[in-house]
Structures are given as structure tokens and as C-alpha cells.
Design a protein around this motif. Structure first.
Motif, mmCIF file in Angstrom:
data_model
loop_
_atom_site.group_PDB
_atom_site.id
_atom_site.type_symbol
_atom_site.label_atom_id
_atom_site.label_comp_id
_atom_site.label_asym_id
_atom_site.label_seq_id
_atom_site.Cartn_x
_atom_site.Cartn_y
_atom_site.Cartn_z
ATOM 1 N N ARG A 10 -7.160 -7.790 -0.845
ATOM 2 C CA ARG A 10 -8.088 -6.988 -0.052
ATOM 3 C C ARG A 10 -8.182 -5.576 -0.622
ATOM 4 N NH1 ARG A 10 -6.159 -3.168 2.929
ATOM 5 N NH2 ARG A 10 -7.854 -3.289 4.426
ATOM 6 N N GLY A 11 -9.038 -4.770 -0.025
ATOM 7 C CA GLY A 11 -9.047 -3.346 -0.282
ATOM 8 C C GLY A 11 -9.334 -2.951 -1.711
ATOM 9 N N GLU A 12 -8.635 -1.894 -2.142
ATOM 10 C CA GLU A 12 -8.906 -1.276 -3.440
ATOM 11 C C GLU A 12 -8.782 -2.248 -4.604
ATOM 12 O OE1 GLU A 12 -7.414 -0.098 -7.180
ATOM 13 O OE2 GLU A 12 -5.951 -0.396 -5.572
ATOM 14 N N CYS A 15 -11.677 -4.714 -4.813
ATOM 15 C CA CYS A 15 -12.891 -4.050 -5.315
ATOM 16 C C CYS A 15 -12.789 -3.788 -6.806
ATOM 17 C CB CYS A 15 -13.109 -2.734 -4.572
ATOM 18 S SG CYS A 15 -13.537 -2.916 -2.821
ATOM 19 N N ARG A 16 -11.588 -3.425 -7.268
ATOM 20 C CA ARG A 16 -11.417 -3.112 -8.679
ATOM 21 C C ARG A 16 -11.612 -4.358 -9.557
ATOM 22 N NH1 ARG A 16 -11.220 -3.442 -13.029
ATOM 23 N NH2 ARG A 16 -9.995 -2.533 -14.711
ATOM 24 N N HIS A 32 -11.164 -12.502 3.733
ATOM 25 C CA HIS A 32 -10.902 -11.375 4.626
ATOM 26 C C HIS A 32 -10.343 -11.859 5.954
ATOM 27 C CE1 HIS A 32 -14.330 -12.120 7.345
ATOM 28 N NE2 HIS A 32 -15.004 -12.483 6.261
ATOM 29 N N ASP A 36 -10.685 -7.203 8.689
ATOM 30 C CA ASP A 36 -11.381 -6.778 7.474
ATOM 31 C C ASP A 36 -12.791 -7.351 7.356
ATOM 32 O OD1 ASP A 36 -9.560 -5.069 6.344
ATOM 33 O OD2 ASP A 36 -8.590 -6.591 5.113
ATOM 34 N N HIS A 41 -14.384 -4.558 0.404
ATOM 35 C CA HIS A 41 -14.215 -5.655 -0.559
ATOM 36 C C HIS A 41 -14.980 -6.898 -0.119
ATOM 37 C CE1 HIS A 41 -11.053 -7.154 2.239
ATOM 38 N NE2 HIS A 41 -11.223 -8.319 1.647
ATOM 39 N N ASP A 347 -10.840 4.886 -7.686
ATOM 40 C CA ASP A 347 -10.711 3.484 -7.280
ATOM 41 C C ASP A 347 -10.382 3.459 -5.792
ATOM 42 O OD1 ASP A 347 -11.020 2.926 -9.943
ATOM 43 O OD2 ASP A 347 -9.210 1.712 -10.149
ATOM 44 N N THR A 348 -11.207 2.806 -4.999
ATOM 45 C CA THR A 348 -10.992 2.800 -3.557
ATOM 46 C C THR A 348 -11.495 1.511 -2.939
ATOM 47 O OG1 THR A 348 -11.417 4.003 -1.486
ATOM 48 C CG2 THR A 348 -13.194 3.957 -3.113
ATOM 49 N N GLY A 349 -11.003 1.223 -1.764
ATOM 50 C CA GLY A 349 -11.484 0.092 -0.980
ATOM 51 C C GLY A 349 -12.209 0.553 0.267
ATOM 52 N N TYR A 350 -12.554 1.847 0.308
ATOM 53 C CA TYR A 350 -13.222 2.420 1.479
ATOM 54 C C TYR A 350 -14.506 3.129 1.074
ATOM 55 C CZ TYR A 350 -8.845 1.732 4.073
ATOM 56 O OH TYR A 350 -7.744 1.185 4.673
#
Length: 615
Positions: A10-12, A15-16, A32, A36, A41, A347-350
Motif C-alpha cells: 500500500r501507500g508510498e 505508488c513508487r 486495498h 484504504d 495507490h 515519493d509519497t502515497g498521499y
């Protein structure tokens, strides 16, 4: 050839990985939890699959459901990210048994290295089986997983059993495995690691070193590549040991071998059989995409014959929603704005407007600066963070900026005890004294009617507004005049709802204003607008112990009851939030007069847990 990748995370990190997949033309699948459902993501993936679970924290540990999701979504490969099931050999086998490609090392290599106890035995190191006073201090450590969870430093033998129990509970919650072990604790060493890549054709390649010595609760905060100040001999030694560890388990893929460096010697810590959180600094220095390399290796391609060359220096800072001044307590709420300027990688998941919940790690983003020299990289990163717009819960941004500029860091003399020595100085509040006035002036402009400046023909008392800033109440006083807004001690050059310019001792200072309900952000200073007439029902008796964060009461101190005498700082109960256990201590020395908390109770911030009457 891999055409569709499910990221079991999940999260960052999800997404990366998706970013590289999209660059390579690979379809992406997200999973998810219910918590979430609207996470970034899940939104950026081509396809997303809901995972049922008893709790949001457990959802990403359900390997069976993740494999079913991959098959149902038509994925032909699974990337585990980091954390959760990334170092779970049984999950890797289940992925392969389902006919899917596993973008990671062989399950046998994960099995050999995922347990830190077995990894140390493989490298000829044995953990402590019986602890005596002579062994102190020792480190209790989770055998599986990482990220500082399930780790405790024990300095007093009487504390060992309690810390073992807490570490087991934390490790089981985070990794589904409660096994822990004990090893000697080396004070004030440096955390140095080596990034490796290994293909299926027998090539094992070390991609330089990283220094990750700046840590809180054994979790990294600032990382850099290459590790500064290593002698040529020590640099060669850790690289050779990393290759040796990889070859010992027939490793394939991206991995990291970690060491504690002290007195010129490298002590093997563990091998992480996955991608590390801090991998971007290696990518920046070597000009590679490690996720792309993982995918190519999983497809059977050999590493390129010519290894990439290192260029410059890179530093990464982890931006957390936490309050370092309050025992690193995690923070929750709406992230209204996240924008980092300058030539840095984010780099973020938000994204703006997302909710930061209680169920997962509080990391908001990783900010990475790359420059020709270490000094330039540190300066670039500190400046970007200082000028960033981060509106929402309390973060560690100020701590990061001050850390990057600290003499020990700039001189590369830091070690793992850095925050133990310097935390109080690094978290000393230094808010701008004119921030409340700027907020009040902006509010006055926002509320004024067009064509009416608010001034009165008859002289009147100054208007005032109250704000909470850095835990203290501040009053801002100003007046409406024919010439505009005025305040004592400064000249108001300009004021509107979003920008205030004040002339302070001949220097014009600009204040950007952002308002979200009662929360006001003035440049990097966060304020809370206070009501004109406070509600007396919200007041608590002296000695009240309030929940500092949302979480679950997992334990109350043995024998604690109304009437018990307690000392200031004595642990009274424990809250679990974001997969970490947090001690809640007595605010004063006295007698416990009320105990509201019970194990299993879920609490929100500000809920009364106990009351201690001071003696």
C-alpha cells in the motif's frame, strides 16, 4: 515477459512501483483494505481489488487473498514492496504455485535470511540465549520483518521480561510472527548498508553503500549514499561481506546487507531480502531504477555487463506525521496540502485532502536531494523541506531541517545515538513571533466587506484574536484605521486573506496564509484559532492523562488501581497505534485517583485515560 503486476502493499511503495510499471508499459493492480478504499495507490493503479479483513492492519498480511486477487485481476507477477509479506517465504511460494512470477528472491533465500537468528548463524554469529547483568545493555529484536518494530533496548535486567513481551506483541502485529531474539547492543555505532543486485546467471553486484545512522526507535529517518567517511579498507570489507551473504543463499534480485560499524569494524546485522525504503538514494547516485532492475531480473535477463558508475551524493529524509517532542507520537487527520519545491524527488502515497489514519505507518513521504557533493545535497534537501507547504497534522519537518544542518551531520560524525543526545535541542519550539499577528490580519481582511475597511470614525480599543502556537496561547492585537490595518511594533505593508507582508525593523517579511477551519498555517508555523469565549466543559482537572493519539489500549501496568502511588514518568498503560506500542506515563508524582482505560478499549485523541493527583 511480465505484462501485469500486482503490488502486495500500500501507500508510498505501491505508488513508487506503479510509476516504474507505467513507464515500462506494464499494467498495474492494487489491493486495498476498507480503510484504504480511496487511498492514492488504489486510485493510480489500472485495477484495484478490495481485500476483506478483520482489521485494516491485518488485511495486507492475508497472502491467500492477495494471490486470489492477482489471479482474478489477470496479473502475471507480484511485487511485494517492503514490510507486510515482503520477506515471507510462504507467500513467495504461494505466488509461484499459482503460476505467477515473483519479483523477489527465491523463497529459499528469503527463508534463510528472513529470520535474523538464522541469518546470523549463517554468518557465524550466535544470539544470546541467557542474559546477565554483564551482558547489558542488550537489544531485543524481532526475528522477522524490520522498520524498527519489535525492537527494544534493555538497560536493566528487571525490564527484560516486559520488553520481550512488548516486542513479541509488536512483531506479531506487524509481521504475523512473534519470534524475537536478544543480542548485545552496540552503543553509538554507525548503521551502514550495501545495496546488491543479483541475477539468475550468477552475477552478484554491490551498488555502493548507504549510511542510515540517523534513527528514532531503530527506524531510519535520514539516509544517504554513499556512506561518508569510510576508509577504503572498510568500504571494501562491507561490499565483500554483502556479496558473500548473497552468494551463501543463492540470492536473486535486489537486496540489502546491513552492518553496524564501530571502532573501525563492521558487525553484520541482517540481510533484507527486499527493496529498502531508502533505495532512492542509490538510484540517484548510480542513475538506475531498482524496481525496473527487479522486473528485468524476474524476467530472466542478466545484469548489464558494465556496472553503472557512482555520481555525486544523495540524501533522503522521511517525512512522518508524528510529534518528535512528544515521544514521536503518531499524528492523524487530514493532509490538506503537501508540496515540496526545488530540484528534489518526492515519493509519497498521499495527495492533498487525503486522510492520515491510525492503522498504518505514519510516513507521509520521502524527499530526496542529489547533488555533486554531500554538502550541496544536504543544503538542497534542508532548503526544500524548509520551504515546503505541509498543512495538516504535526510532522517531523522542523526536526529534519535542523538535523540536516546540525554540525555532527554536516561533518559526517553522526551515529545511531544522535537523537538520544540532541533531541531536546532539535525539537525546541522556535515559532515566528509575528505568525499570530499575520494570521489575525489575514483573517481580518478575509472577513471585511468589499468597500468597507473596518475602521471607525471614533477611536476604539484594538481588536484581538487568540491563537495556540507551539503549545502556548498568544494574543494578536491590531486596529482598523483610515490608512488600513495597523499593529504595534511593525508596519503592515500588505494584508489579504492569503498573504501578509510586515515591515519588522526595516525588513519586509512575507507570510503565506492557509486556513482550514480553526487550523491556520503561517509559512511553516501551525496555529490553532481559539474561540473568544472558551468552553468550560472541555477543561480537565490537573494531573489528567489524555490520549495523545488514536489507538487501542493494549495493556495496563500490573497492579495499577485507584489509590496506587505513582512516580512522574512511570509507565501506566500502553497504546497501540500504527503498529507500534507507545508508553503512556504518569504526568506527575502522586496518587492515581481515576483509571478510565481498560485493555482492548479504542480511544481518540483527548480522551481521559487516568488522573494522577500530585503530592
Amino acid at each position: 515477459m511480465i505484462t501485469s503486476v500486482l503490488v502486495a502493499n500500500r501507500g508510498e511503495i505501491a505508488c513508487r512501483v506503479f510509476r516504474t510499471c507505467h513507464d515500462l508499459g506494464i499494467r498495474t493492480v492494487a489491493v486495498h483494505s476498507d480503510a484504504d478504499a480511496n487511498a492514492l495507490h488504489a486510485r493510480v493503479a489500472d485495477v484495484s481489488v478490495r481485500l476483506p479483513g478483520e482489521t485494516p492492519a491485518d488485511t495486507y498480511l492475508r497472502g491467500d487473498l492477495i494471490v486470489k486477487a492477482a489471479v482474478a485481476a489477470g496479473a502475471d507477477a507480484v511485487h511485494p514492496g517492503y514490510g507486510f509479506l515482503s520477506e515471507n517465504a510462504a507467500f513467495a511460494r504461494a505466488v509461484q504455485d499459482a503460476g505467477l512470477a515473483w519479483i523477489g528472491p527465491p523463497p529459499s533465500a528469503i527463508e534463510a535470511m528472513a529470520s535474523k537468528t538464522r541469518a546470523k548463524q549463517l554468518m557465524g554469529i550466535r544470539p544470546l540465549t541467557e542474559v546477565t547483568e554483564a551482558d547489558l545493555p542488550v537489544l531485543v529484536k524481532a526475528a522477522a520483518g524490520g522498520g524498527g518494530r519489535g525492537m527494544r533496548v534493555v538497560r536493566h535486567l528487571a525490564d527484560l521480561d516486559a520488553e520481550l513481551a512488548a516486542a513479541r506483541a509488536e512483531a506479531a502485529s506487524a509481521f504475523g510472527d512473534g519470534e524475537v531474539f536478544v543480542e548485545p547492543y552496540v552503543e553509538n555505532g554507525r548503521h551502514v548498508e550495501v545495496q546488491i543486485l543479483a541475477d539468475t546467471h550468477g552475477t552478484v553486484r554491490p551498488l555502493g553503500t548507504r549510511d542510515c545512522s540517523l534513527q528514532r526507535r531503530h527506524q531510519k529517518v535520514i539516509e544517504e549514499a554513499p556512506a561518508p567517511g569510510l576508509s577504503a579498507a572498510l568500504d571494501e570489507e562491507v561490499r565483500a561481506l554483502a556479496v558473500r551473504a548473497a552468494r551463501a543463499v543463492d540470492y536473486v534480485g535486489a537486496g540489502t546487507v546491513e552492518f553496524l560499524v564501530a571502532d573501525g569494524h563492521a558487525h553484520f546485522l541482517e540481510m533484507n531480502t527486499r527493496l529498502q525504503v531508502e533505495h532512492p538514494v542509490t538510484e540517484a547516485v548510480f542513475g538506475v531504477d531498482l524496481v525496473a532492475e527487479q522486473i528485468r531480473i524476474a524476467e530472466g535477463h542478466p545484469l548489464e555487463a558494465d556496472p553503472p558508475s557512482a555520481r555525486g551524493h544523495a540524501v533522503e529524509a522521511r517525512l512522518y506525521a508524528e510529534d518528535p517532542a512528544r515521544d514521536w507520537s503518531p499524528q492523524t487527520g487530514t493532509l490538506h496540502r503537501l508540496s515540496v519545491p526545488g530540484p528534489v524527488r518526492l515519493d509519497t502515497g498521499y495527495t492533498d485532502g487525503d486522510d492520515i489514519g491510525v492503522h498504518y505507518d505514519p510516513m507521509l513521504a520521502k524527499v530526496v536531494a542529489h547533488a555533486p557533493t554531500r554538502a550541496e545535497a544536504l543544503r538542497r534537501l534542508a532548503s526544500a523541506l524548509e520551504r515546503a507547504e505541509i498543512h495538516g497534522p504535526v510532522t517531523n519537518r522542523d526536526l529534519l531541517v535542523r538535523s540536516l544542518r546540525h554540525p555532527e551531520v554536516t561533518a559526517a560524525r553522526m551515529d545511531t545515538g544522535f537523537y538520544d543526545r540532541h533531541l531536546s535541542g532539535l525539537t525546541d519550539p522556535r515559532p515566528d513571533p509575528h505568525a499570530p499577528l499575520a494570521a489575525a490580519l489575514a483573517d481580518a481582511r478575509a472577513r471585511s466587506r468589499p468597500g468597507f475597511g473596518g475602521w471607525r470614525n471614533v477611536p476604539s480599543q484594538p481588536q484581538s484574536k487568540r491563537y495556540l502556537m507551539a503549545g502556548e496561547e498568544h494574543e494578536a492585537r491590531y486596529r482598523h484605521t483610515r490608512e488600513g490595518l495597523e499593529a504595534d511594533g511593525v508596519r503592515v505593508v500588505h494584508a489579504d486573506a492569503r498573504l501578509v507582508i510586515l515591515d519588522v525593523d526595516g525588513v519586509e517579511r512575507k507570510y503565506g496564509i492557509a486556513r482550514y477551519g480553526h487550523q491556520v498555517h503561517v509559512n511553516t508555523t501551525a496555529l490553532t484559532a481559539l474561540p473568544r469565549f472558551p468552553d468550560p466543559t472541555t477543561q480537565h482537572a490537573p494531573g489528567s492523562l489524555l490520549a495523545p493519539m488514536p489507538g487501542t489500549v493494549v495493556r495496563v501496568a500490573d497492579g495499577l488501581a485507584v489509590g496506587t502511588a505513582v512516580k512522574e514518568g512511570e509507565p501506566l498503560l500502553w497504546l497501540e497505534a500504527m503498529k507500534m506500542q507507545h508508553k503512556i506515563t504518569a504526568p506527575v508524582t502522586g496518587t492515581l485517583t481515576d483509571l478510565c482505560a481498560v485493555p482492548g478499549q479504542q480511544v481518540e485523541p483527548g480522551v481521559l485515560l487516568a488522573v494522577v493527583q500530585q503530592t
